[in-house]
Write a protein that holds these residues in place. Structure first.
Motif, PDB file in Angstrom:
ATOM      1  N   VAL A   1      -7.601   1.031   2.816  1.00 28.16           N
ATOM      2  CA  VAL A   1      -6.384   0.957   3.424  1.00 28.16           C
ATOM      3  C   VAL A   1      -6.417   0.006   4.414  1.00 28.16           C
TER       4      VAL A   1
ATOM      5  N   ILE B   1       0.824  -1.079  -0.246  1.00 31.32           N
ATOM      6  CA  ILE B   1       0.013   0.015  -0.046  1.00 31.32           C
ATOM      7  C   ILE B   1       0.782   1.208  -0.028  1.00 31.32           C
TER       8      ILE B   1
ATOM      9  N   LEU C   1      -5.318  -3.770  -4.782  1.00 32.70           N
ATOM     10  CA  LEU C   1      -4.400  -2.436  -4.938  1.00 32.70           C
ATOM     11  C   LEU C   1      -4.871  -1.636  -6.199  1.00 32.70           C
TER      12      LEU C   1
END
Lengths: 258, 395
Positions: B344, B192, B286
């Motif tokens: 996230v 991330i 992602l």
């Protein structure tokens, strides 16, 4: 051909900008109801002091900005409704125009040719002609970051002219250039006229205007103070020099508005 | 579509020729894991070994020190005993590092032990000196075990009598589950961060940079529609974010395979986790996340007048990305309908569950839903923001 009708552009001011301009108004009229016509095969000069509205007018023509009211037609297309067609017909060059430092002149000019929808063959041919006339070949595959100001200016010219635009807009094209480099631009403007293109350029340098232009508009505070042919302007002059005449006209306007 | 492709192609070329971007996008993610692994394992094994094998200077204080105690201590590996009379200066020496530890035998120790009472020994040491306490405790335990055996023999009691219960522990959790719990939260978190950092420099370069170099007017006067300019640029920003995350995976693999000082279980479990299927699943989360990041980074980069200004706005946002990632690493925080909606955090938690094999597919759908929704919102905002002339030309 560029036809401007009752063009007005207002900008909203934030606190900071109001402070800077010393005004309490929430808006400012950068362009205030102007009417202009630029004809093909002639060079039109937009003359005015800093902050007069020159850049805003040229940006409106180039569709970077949208008019608040009024209309602009470029080569028969409306800048608001047919923005894409307008942009396809114009070349736009400013004195402070930057280039992509990490590309080579060859890559850069090819890129803009493609963005203008040119096919590979005509792009190659046009690029070769321009590189030849402007003598770009010797540095066409170097990174632009490594080029001198003069070389960069030539690349900028090739970039502006790659799609053979009908209308060419120059915003203070020689600002910050030395006389030799500026000469390339002067040549370009002359060549555009010879090719029958419509040319409009803004400047506050009287000698440049004197040298090049056929038609003249003096702009101050977003309003047109004079609009006519250069030859008429010369014959009507009260003062001996063009610069002094320009200063007189702008100062007269200041005293009448106050 | 052709225009978008032209823009993207040029911007990509431009981006990979930028040294600053290249560092953040390729070099750092690729080398991070190998370097961290070799540093950590090198330092740790070295310092641990040192601590366990270096010579220890131990004072045994007391007027009546049992011979057996001295013998046991001397039997320890690389230990030098120093005799000390019963003054208190040993404290100072231990503090001053000229002694590593002191074992104090009180006057009544021997008599208490003989009377089958508990004799007290005092161990003076500094816990900041790695390994000292561990080495001495183990020696003193041996000494105690010897005394206990003696007493039991004297009392004619077998050792079993005083140990009514012995528990045999059998851990059925697989190594993958045990280590996966930590690594599963940690892996996505690293990626991330790289998605964000990898996207950050191109975003600033392709928007603020265009202003700074004075090229923005040029591109705006090309016939390409503004939406297409934005889409082309945005796709490059997203691509660089994903690429740097992928390179971090490559680096992680390389780091694991070329470093033989790492514990074998960690290498094996991480290798087991990083299967193509898992990587694809992670990537599918992602991608919308990086689009969401791009949607945040781009309006800021459009707004900023200079590289410096853009960076000073984005740096605090970095923390906003890192903090929720850490939340995902905390024990006790699980994937629920609420946490599944927070970008996230949701990826970190979902990956943890995927690795452990306990993922709830309903919640996973919620994670995707939330990621896509946030991506759409920020992209829509970017489009509106890029469309406003005052923003693009703010100088």
């Amino acid at each position: 051909m560029i036809e401007i009708k009752d063009l007005t552009k207002t900008f909203n001011l934030n606190k900071q900008q109001r402070k800077k301009l010393g005004t309490r108004a929430g808006q400012i009229k950068a362009v205030d109801g102007i009417n202009l016509t630029c004809r093909p095969g002639r060079i039109f000069s937009l003359l005015g002091p800093n902050g007069a509205g020159k850049t805003t007018t040229l940006r409106l023509i180039a569709t970077i900005l949208q008019p608040t009211s009024g209309s602009i037609r470029v080569a028969g297309h409306d800048t608001v409704k047919e923005g894409r067609a307008v942009r396809n017909k114009i070349g736009f060059l400013t004195g402070t125009t930057g280039l992509y430092d990490r590309l080579t002149p060859d890559e850069l000019v090819t890129y803009f040719g493609r963005l203008n929808g040119m096919d590979a063959t005509s792009l190659e041919r046009r690029k070769r002609d321009l590189f030849h006339t402007l003598e770009i070949f010797s540095f066409s595959s170097k990174r632009i970051a490594e080029l001198s100001t003069g070389m960069r200016q030539k690349v900028s010219i090739a970039r502006t002219m790659i799609h053979d635009p009908e209308v060419v807009v120059f915003d203070e094209p020689t600002a910050g250039l030395d006389v030799i480099t500026a000469e390339h631009i002067i040549d370009l403007i002359r060549q555009c006229k010879a090719d029958g293109k419509t040319v409009i350029f803004s400047s506050h340098i009287m000698s440049e205007v004197d040298l090049l232009c056929d038609d003249l508009a003096i702009i101050h505070d977003g309003q047109i103070l004079y609009n006519g042919e250069m030859s008429d302007f010369r014959s009507q002059m009260v003062n001996g020099s063009l610069t002094q005449e320009f200063i007189r006209i702008v100062n007269d306007a200041k005293t009448t508005t106050r | 579509m052709k225009d978008i492709f032209q823009i993207a192609r040029k911007e990509f070329k431009d981006t990979i020729r930028d040294k600053r971007t290249l560092m953040a996008m390729i070099v750092v993610p690729l080398l991070l894991f190998p370097v961290i692994f070799s540093l950590v394992s090198g330092l740790q094994s070295e310092s641990m070994e040192k601590a366990m094998s270096r010579e220890l200077k131990i004072a045994v204080v007391g007027s009546d020190v049992p011979v057996e105690l001295e013998k046991q201590l001397k039997a320890g590996n690389n230990i030098r005993l120093v005799s000390f009379s019963a003054d208190t200066s040993y404290r100072r020496y231990v503090r001053g590092d000229s002694l590593d530890a002191a074992v104090v035998v009180p006057r009544d120790f021997n008599s208490k032990v003989h009377q089958m009472k508990t004799g007290n020994l005092q161990l003076y040491f500094q816990s900041t000196q790695e390994g000292v306490e561990r080495r001495l405790t183990s020696l003193l335990d041996h000494y105690e075990a010897g005394l206990r055996k003696e007493r039991l023999a004297r009392l004619n009691i077998s050792e079993e009598t005083i140990q009514p219960v012995q528990v045999e522990k059998v851990d059925l959790a697989t190594m993958q589950e045990k280590i996966g719990k930590y690594i599963g939260g940690f892996i996505p978190y690293i990626f991330i961060i790289f998605c964000f950092i990898g996207a950050m420099y191109p975003a600033i370069d392709l928007f603020t940079g265009e202003k700074e170099r004075g090229t923005i007017e040029t591109i705006l006067t090309s016939p390409v529609r503004r939406l297409h300019i934005l889409t082309g640029k945005m796709s490059v920003v997203v691509a660089t974010g994903i690429i740097s995350a992928l390179l971090a995976i490559v680096g992680l693999f390389a780091g694991l395979n070329f470093n033989d000082t790492l514990p074998a279980e960690i290498t094996k479990v991480t290798g087991d986790i990083l299967q193509p299927g898992f990587i694809l699943l992670l990537l599918s989360m992602l991608i919308p996340l990086t689009i969401f990041f791009a949607g945040i980074l781009i309006p800021i980069s459009i707004y900023a007048k200079s590289f410096k200004e853009a960076q000073s706005i984005i740096t605090p946002i970095n923390i906003l990305i890192i903090l929720p990632g850490i939340v995902g690493l905390l024990p006790g925080i699980e994937l629920t309908l609420q946490t599944a909606l927070i970008p996230v955090v949701n990826i970190a938690l979902a990956t943890k569950d995927i690795v452990a094999g306990t993922i709830d597919y309903g919640l996973l759908a919620a994670v995707y839903g939330s990621l896509i929704l946030f991506a759409v919102l920020t992209v829509a905002f970017s489009v509106r923001y890029f469309g406003k002339e005052t923003n693009i030309l703010r100088a």
